[in-house]
Write an enzyme that holds these catalytic residues in place. Structure first.
Site, short mmCIF file in Angstrom:
data_model
loop_
_atom_site.label_atom_id
_atom_site.label_comp_id
_atom_site.label_asym_id
_atom_site.label_seq_id
_atom_site.Cartn_x
_atom_site.Cartn_y
_atom_site.Cartn_z
CD GLU A 94 -4.45 -5.76 3.45
OE1 GLU A 94 -5.09 -5.01 3.89
OE2 GLU A 94 -3.07 -5.59 3.55
CD GLU A 137 -2.99 -1.04 2.13
OE1 GLU A 137 -2.81 -0.35 3.09
OE2 GLU A 137 -3.93 -2.01 2.10
#
Ligand code: FCB
Length: 440
Positions: A351, A167
């Site tokens: 995710e 991320e």
């Protein structure tokens, strides 16, 4: 669950994710200090000033945890490697205990027939590197390349897949602009530099791993769908700007060797000199694209400095994080990423999941909202596959309730409940339902 494994292509992978600092117990095994330890020790940053010192004690209980992964029928386990556990000073001397841990962990996955999917960096920067400016310092790319060489030199031969950085938006924007994560800065120049250096570091790590002969290397992006708060042109533009620096910036860097104009409007003057010359490294070819998706945001314009906007509360049902449940956003991102950026490259949802105030009662945890959430997001993923998106896997966040960063241990994302006093693990109803779906 409203799906079963046989609804998916034969080689479709189901998995579950965790990260090192959130579960291992950073106090164990000779790990060095990280910027999360000091961020958490500073009043006001983290709920109850909690840190990852103990985590879920996974450092000692990893075999039991991997049994849970295998027992549910997951194909792969997405875990991360702690830089400071391997290199306590960030560079130089290696902590053999740390390397040995990841070696044991890898073999324990393989013994159980679980594919190891590694992320090299999931947020705990070694403090000595933070002292040197961390992600703001261009040298971070070289430091990260060194770490990549050391850790993958040891376990790289047994990885199914690897992504360098979890991320990039969180590493840079959330941590240097919003100040919500370590190092807790709120500075646009720091942000622009971190955004660029995080991508440069990604590229260097890919080059290092290619040099080690590794394959199946990817990148993991977090994405939030941005909708305008109302039907005005100004609100639409505000949402487009959000989309540009949040979602498109990192994809564009890696897949198009450029940054979006709407992001450059605010960030351009703060980027490090010569940033345009780094794209050959940043865009080093990768083998798959990972998308982490949780929610959407409603964006309204305002008269403040760039990006001239703020979030407003939306009308949809919310999770324990206060995040709206919006499965359509996952479908939108899967189709848009394939058509505008990654093309034929395999995509993985790396995710997806939700926090809930799960209560353990009589040895059980009922979490119907999580079961619902998963059903709706899996359905969105199936629609994307039907639309031709080369989606090849779906990985849930998270195996265990764990350290949810600035929100401490309070937000429960696990399929498995953790009692943080006794460290006892209890599979929730969602775990049992998934197990049924995956084993059917
Ligand atoms: C993601 C992070 C993960 C966890 C979930 C809820 O952004 O990768 O560590 O915090 O959100």
């Amino acid at each position: 669950m409203q799906f079963k494994r046989s609804d998916f292509p034969e080689d479709f992978l189901f998995g579950v994710a965790t990260s090192s600092y959130q579960i291992e117990g950073h106090a164990f095994g000779g790990a060095g200090k990280t910027h999360w330890d000091t961020f958490a020790a500073t009043p006001g940053n983290v709920v109850r000033a909690e840190n990852g010192a103990r985590g879920c004690d996974h450092y000692h209980r990893y075999e039991q945890d991997l049994d849970l992964v295998a027992e549910a029928g997951f194909d792969c386990y997405r875990f991360s490697t702690s830089w400071a556990r391997v290199l306590p000073e960030g560079r130089g001397a290696v902590n053999q205990e740390g390397l040995d841990f990841y070696d044991r962990l890898t073999d324990a996955m393989l013994e159980r027939g679980i594919k190891p999917c590694a992320t090299l960096y999931h947020w705990e920067l070694p403090s000595p590197l933070a002292d040197l400016g961390g992600w703001r310092n261009r040298d971070v790319a070289g430091w990260f390349a060194e770490f990549t060489e050391v850790i993958m030199g040891r376990i790289g031969d047994r990885m199914y897949s690897v992504a360098p950085i979890n991320e990039p938006w969180c590493v840079s924007w959330l941590s240097h602009f919003l100040g919500e994560h370590a190092p807790g800065l709120r500075d646009i120049r720091a942000t622009a530099r971190a955004m660029h250096h995080v991508l440069l570091s990604h590229g260097r790590a890919i080059e290092v791993m290619r040099g080690l002969g590794m394959t199946n290397l990817g990148a993991v992006f977090n994405m939030e769908w941005a909708d305008p708060a109302d039907d005005t042109d100004d609100a639409r533009r505000a949402a487009d700007v959000y989309d540009a620096y949040y979602n498109r910036f990192f994809l564009s860097g890696i897949f198009r060797k450029s940054y979006p104009d709407l992001a450059l409007e605010g960030l351009g003057e703060h980027l490090p000199e010569g940033w345009q010359d780094d794209f050959d490294t940043i865009a080093a070819p990768i083998d798959w694209c990972g998308i982490n998706y949780y929610t959407r945001k409603l964006i309204a314009p305002n008269g403040g400095p760039w990006p001239h906007h703020h979030e407003v509360t939306g009308p949809l049902p919310k999770t324990q994080m206060g995040w709206e449940v919006y499965p359509e956003g996952l479908h939108n991102f899967l189709t848009r990423t394939a058509s505008e950026y990654s093309g034929d490259l395999p995509i993985f949802v790396t995710e997806n999941g939700m926090a809930n105030n799960d209560i353990l009662s009589h040895g059980k945890v009922d979490d119907p909202k999580r079961i619902d959430y998963i059903n709706h997001h899996i359905a969105a993923a199936q629609r994307a596959i039907a639309d031709g998106v080369p989606l090849q896997g779906y990985i849930l966040w998270s195996l265990l309730d764990n350290y949810e960063w600035a929100l401490g241990y309070e937000k429960r994302f696990g399929l498995v409940h953790v009692d943080f006093d006794t460290m006892e693990r209890t599979p929730k109803a969602s775990y049992n339902h998934l197990k049924h779906a995956l084993r059917t």
